[in-house]
Design a protein around this motif. Structure first.
Motif, mmCIF file in Angstrom:
data_model
loop_
_atom_site.group_PDB
_atom_site.id
_atom_site.type_symbol
_atom_site.label_atom_id
_atom_site.label_comp_id
_atom_site.label_asym_id
_atom_site.label_seq_id
_atom_site.Cartn_x
_atom_site.Cartn_y
_atom_site.Cartn_z
ATOM 1 N N CYS A 225 7.388 15.010 27.220
ATOM 2 C CA CYS A 225 6.799 15.976 26.288
ATOM 3 C C CYS A 225 5.327 15.648 26.028
ATOM 4 N N HIS B 9 12.629 14.319 20.669
ATOM 5 C CA HIS B 9 12.244 15.204 21.763
ATOM 6 C C HIS B 9 13.399 15.351 22.741
ATOM 7 N N CYS C 21 11.143 18.176 17.926
ATOM 8 C CA CYS C 21 9.761 18.496 18.307
ATOM 9 C C CYS C 21 9.658 19.986 18.632
ATOM 10 N N PHE D 145 7.449 21.582 20.398
ATOM 11 C CA PHE D 145 7.131 21.848 21.822
ATOM 12 C C PHE D 145 8.414 21.845 22.658
ATOM 13 N N CYS D 146 9.246 20.841 22.395
ATOM 14 C CA CYS D 146 10.506 20.727 23.138
ATOM 15 C C CYS D 146 11.434 21.905 22.822
HETATM 16 ZN ZN LIG Z 1 8.627 17.101 22.307
#
Ligand SMILES: [Zn+2]
Length: 243
Positions: A199, A194, A225, A227-228
């Motif tokens: 996160c 991440h 990741c 999302f990151c």
């Molecule tokens: Zn992340």
């Protein structure tokens, strides 16, 4: 509302805890990801020793090697287990080396070979034994059956533990290093890294390790990741959803 969970952050360099917020890294400390060449040499030595144990197991089976203090079936099993241990450790070293200095995708044969060498060695370390035992007409049935079953089980364990479930190419590693400048974080059981220690995917983890992208990949976290990636608008890097 529950108070924010306090996370422990562990340095990949020192293995020691650093206080959140005061994370400082000595810029001189180069990423000690390990020596890929040394790991490869270690892997090859262990794999050669594994084949030697396979030959010893076979010699005992054929009655060409006698060790007095143990029944021959026990000797065969011991040599096959030692064979298995050497294959497994060798493959782990090899996989680690592949995550430190991955092969380029441009050379397809080398890329395939580098990522599957542990599985190939697993086959070499047990299949010849299995074939020669099964094709032997003189040995007693019980010894043949048990030796074959042990070797097949060892083959399956060796193969499964030699597969690289998170393979990475030199191009993927380079793209990630170029796209991400700062430190990255990963959790003890997570399989991605991440760019943010807060996160959402890390909510379950009390403990984090930080290091460079190279260190994350060497630690078997080969993907970023997702999302990151979205948060930082990073593109061109291999991502994955779950932590
Ligand atoms: Zn992340």
């Amino acid at each position: 509302m529950a108070e924010e969970k306090k996370k422990k952050i562990i340095s990949a360099d020192t293995g020691e805890e650093v206080a959140a917020g005061s994370k400082k890294k000595d810029p001189k400390a180069a990423a000690p990801v390990g020596n890929a060449t040394g790991l490869r040499v270690g892997a090859i030595i262990l794999w050669v020793v594994a084949i030697v144990f396979e030959v010893l197991a076979l010699l005992v089976f054929l009655g060409k090697l006698h060790i007095n203090f143990l029944p021959s079936l026990a000797q065969i099993i011991i040599f096959l287990v030692l064979d298995l241990i050497c294959v497994i450790i060798g493959s782990q070293l090899w996989k680690k080396a592949n995550h430190i200095r991955p092969a380029s995708e441009k050379n397809k044969l080398k890329f395939w070979l580098w990522n599957n060498l542990g599985v190939i060695v697993s086959i070499l370390a047990f299949v010849p034994f299995i074939i020669l035992v099964l094709s032997n007409k003189e040995a007693d049935k019980k010894t043949k059956t048990i030796a074959t079953v042990v070797a097949i089980v060892a083959l399956l364990i060796a193969g499964a533990s030699s597969i690289d479930y998170n393979p990475v190419s030199q191009e993927q590693q380079q793209a990630a290093i170029e796209a991400i400048s700062g430190d990255v974080y990963w959790s003890p059981y997570g399989h991605v890294y991440h760019t943010h220690d807060d996160c959402q995917a890390l909510n379950q983890s009390d403990q984090l390790t930080y290091g460079t992208v190279e260190q994350a990949i060497a630690a078997n976290r080969t993907r970023l990741c997702s999302f990151c990636a979205k948060r930082d608008a990073i593109t061109g890097v291999v991502t994955d959803d779950a932590d």
